[in-house]
Design an enzyme around this catalytic site. Structure first.
Site, short mmCIF file in Angstrom:
data_model
loop_
_atom_site.label_atom_id
_atom_site.label_comp_id
_atom_site.label_asym_id
_atom_site.label_seq_id
_atom_site.Cartn_x
_atom_site.Cartn_y
_atom_site.Cartn_z
N LYS A 174 0.69 -1.14 0.11
CA LYS A 174 0.06 0.04 0.13
C LYS A 174 0.97 1.19 0.01
O LYS A 174 1.54 1.60 0.85
CB LYS A 174 -0.70 0.10 1.22
CG LYS A 174 -1.87 1.23 1.33
CD LYS A 174 -2.16 1.71 2.60
CE LYS A 174 -2.71 2.97 2.56
NZ LYS A 174 -2.34 4.25 1.73
N GLU A 249 8.80 1.86 11.32
CA GLU A 249 9.74 2.92 11.27
C GLU A 249 9.29 4.33 11.30
O GLU A 249 8.53 4.43 10.40
CB GLU A 249 10.64 2.76 9.91
CG GLU A 249 11.51 1.59 9.95
CD GLU A 249 12.67 1.74 10.67
OE1 GLU A 249 12.96 2.87 11.36
OE2 GLU A 249 13.40 0.71 10.79
N CYS A 283 12.96 10.98 7.63
CA CYS A 283 12.93 10.89 8.84
C CYS A 283 14.25 10.99 9.58
O CYS A 283 14.31 11.09 10.75
CB CYS A 283 12.69 9.38 9.02
SG CYS A 283 11.47 8.56 8.24
N GLU A 383 8.38 16.67 15.74
CA GLU A 383 9.07 16.20 14.36
C GLU A 383 8.14 17.17 13.64
O GLU A 383 6.68 17.11 13.50
CB GLU A 383 8.81 14.80 14.08
CG GLU A 383 9.43 14.61 12.70
CD GLU A 383 9.21 13.48 12.11
OE1 GLU A 383 8.38 12.78 12.38
OE2 GLU A 383 10.40 12.66 11.47
C1 UN1 Z 1 13.66 8.09 5.51
O1 UN1 Z 1 13.60 9.48 5.63
O2 UN1 Z 1 12.43 7.52 6.10
O3 UN1 Z 1 19.41 7.90 5.19
C2 UN1 Z 1 14.50 7.31 4.88
C3 UN1 Z 1 18.90 8.50 4.47
C4 UN1 Z 1 18.27 7.69 3.39
C5 UN1 Z 1 16.73 7.12 3.95
C6 UN1 Z 1 15.85 7.81 4.49
N1 UN1 Z 1 19.02 6.79 2.82
O4 UN1 Z 1 18.47 9.79 4.60
#
Ligand code: UN1
Length: 491
Positions: A174, A249, A283, A383
């Site tokens: 999804k 995550e 993230c 965040e």
């Molecule tokens: C994310 O933002 O969920 O390390 C992944 C990084 C990328 C992956 C980010 N290779 O910034």
């Protein structure tokens, strides 16, 4: 005319009768990128049916053969890299080099997993008895769900899909609604690679209907989710009733510490890339800069000077440093935090507004924003997921580490120092799943585990040597070839 797409179920692109549809739009221009089926619970259940039906054949196909199909998929991603990279940029707004990087990250991981088909390592361990072998095998969990975000719309789905597939699982995927076009294109790549029907199914639509089935249908054995913490909690709770394995995550509030002995030019490059790459919508984005007081004034002067030449614009235009944020929702969330920051007394050093005029009026453009903040303000704790950086001055290494850790998230952290002792201590002390020394908080490589502690995750790690852990069950096997009953533990 906006191109219409169906759901990928059982190896066919299907459009259910009377299907409701939604469109995705380029956040830089408003251009429509595709029209997608808003799947109901019924269609999502059909996707699970298809995945279940395909499971037996797929799991019995030798893993190296599964790997060959992944190798084929990696080749197709490579062939289509520029085109797919442009879709990423158009659908969620990151600049083209980063859009292509998103696809490259998928290529890297799918290649890595294709080789994993010749490993899928188990253990052999000595027995306490004679003429007996003890070993472990990895087996697929079964049907698994991949629920993915819009910020890495090609890479993150592949982290889940390729790891699940090589281990012999079948998948219902999804994609985030905002980036359904990228999600559909990922499905097309695997279709072209020759994946048997039903092994990967792509279901576009809302979390309400699609997500509910994926987290409650008892045939779905594992749910791998990347996204916001609130949604992640809900996924975890719902899936708990059916005792599903859930891998989460989620967010980050990642600090970059700059010590008084740091190479300031290097730290500056890292901070800009970490904070404003992908408009801060990673993230792993650097959202807190923790700077030693001895270099604070000098560093901030350098930083703000560089920011004056930092270009915000259409992500497809060469030379642009940052595109828009991904959607109207993102924009309002970011603008709300700009107001929160101002209200709680943070000092605005740069940016702070929506960009207006010319091309900016066609999209969701926000200025790269820098606040001088005090640790504890909401902008230093929550965040934001946008181009907003909070800078804090600290008197010592200890205080830098304390502030870095005094937070609910724990994905990524970074420290710039030339002092090897401080660097090594930071590797241990910083409470994050990933720590960088003299490099920004973003840019993890796929052959290493990826994930975080605290509210960032629930203990698992994607990618790297751990990639297949979330998609395999360990089977322990004892082989007794002594020809008589042997009893463990009993004399
Ligand atoms: C994310 O933002 O969920 O390390 C992944 C990084 C990328 C992956 C980010 N290779 O910034």
């Amino acid at each position: 005319m906006t191109e219409e797409f169906g759901l990928f179920i059982g190896g066919k692109w299907v459009v259910p009768a009377g299907a409701k549809r939604f469109v995705t739009k380029n956040p830089a221009t408003g251009e429509e990128l595709g029209s997608f089926v808003s799947a109901t619970e019924k269609e999502t259940t059909q996707a699970v049916d298809a995945a279940q039906a395909a499971l037996r054949h797929w799991r019995e196909l030798p893993a190296p053969k599964r790997g060959e199909i992944l190798l084929e998929a990696a080749g197709i991603f490579r062939r289509r890299k520029d085109e797919l990279g442009a879709f990423v940029s158009k659908e969620m707004g990151k600049i083209l080099p980063e859009g292509k990087g998103d696809v490259q990250e998928a290529i890297d991981f799918v290649l890595y997993m294709s080789g994993e088909g010749r490993r899928l390592l188990g253990e052999t361990v000595p027995s306490e008895l004679r003429n007996k072998y003890c070993l472990t095998l990895r087996q697929p969990k079964g049907v698994v769900a991949a629920i993915t975000p819009w910020n890495f719309p090609v890479a993150i789905p592949n982290w889940k899909i390729a790891a699940a597939l090589i281990a012999g699982n079948t998948v219902v995927f999804k994609p985030a609604s905002t980036t359904s076009r990228c999600g559909v294109e990922v499905g097309k790549v695997y279709e072209e690679a020759g994946l048997p029907p039903g092994v990967l199914n792509v279901v576009t639509g809302p979390g309400g209907s699609v997500g509910r089935v994926l987290t409650t249908d008892p045939r779905v054995k594992a749910v791998s989710f990347t996204g916001g913490t609130d949604t992640g909690r809900q996924v975890y709770r719902t899936a708990a009733d059916a005792l599903k394995y859930v891998h989460l995550e989620m967010g980050g509030k990642n600090p970059e510490i700059i010590m008084d002995d740091a190479d300031l030019d290097l730290a500056l490059d890292g901070a800009l890339f970490g904070a404003f790459g992908s408009s801060g919508q990673r993230c792993t984005a650097t959202s807190r800069l923790i700077v030693h007081e001895k270099v604070y004034d000098k560093f901030m002067e350098m930083f703000l000077k560089r920011l004056t030449t930092f270009k915000v614009g259409n992500p497809l235009t060469p030379g642009v440093d940052m595109g828009p944020v991904a959607s109207a929702d993102q924009e309002s969330k970011v603008l709300e935090y700009l107001e929160i920051g101002k209200k709680e007394g943070a000092k605005l050093l740069a940016g702070g507004k929506k960009l207006k005029g010319g091309i900016y009026d066609q999209g969701f453009y926000v200025e790269p924003t820098v606040f001088e903040a005090k640790h504890g303000m909401r902008i230093t704790k929550e965040e934001i997921f946008g181009p907003v950086l909070s800078v804090m001055k600290v008197p010592s290494y200890e205080e830098a580490i304390r502030i870095a850790n005094d937070i609910d998230f724990g994905l990524s952290s970074s420290i710039y120092t030339r002092n090897v002792n401080l660097a090594f201590r930071a590797m241990d002390l910083l409470e994050t799943g990933i720590t960088y020394i003299n490099a920004p908080t973003i840019g993890a490589e796929v052959q290493l585990p990826f994930g975080g502690v605290k509210n960032t995750g629930n203990g698992g790690r994607e990618a790297g040597t751990t990639a297949i852990d979330e998609f395999t069950e360990i089977k322990t096997v004892f082989v007794d070839f002594s020809g008589h009953l042997q009893k463990a533990q009993i004399e």
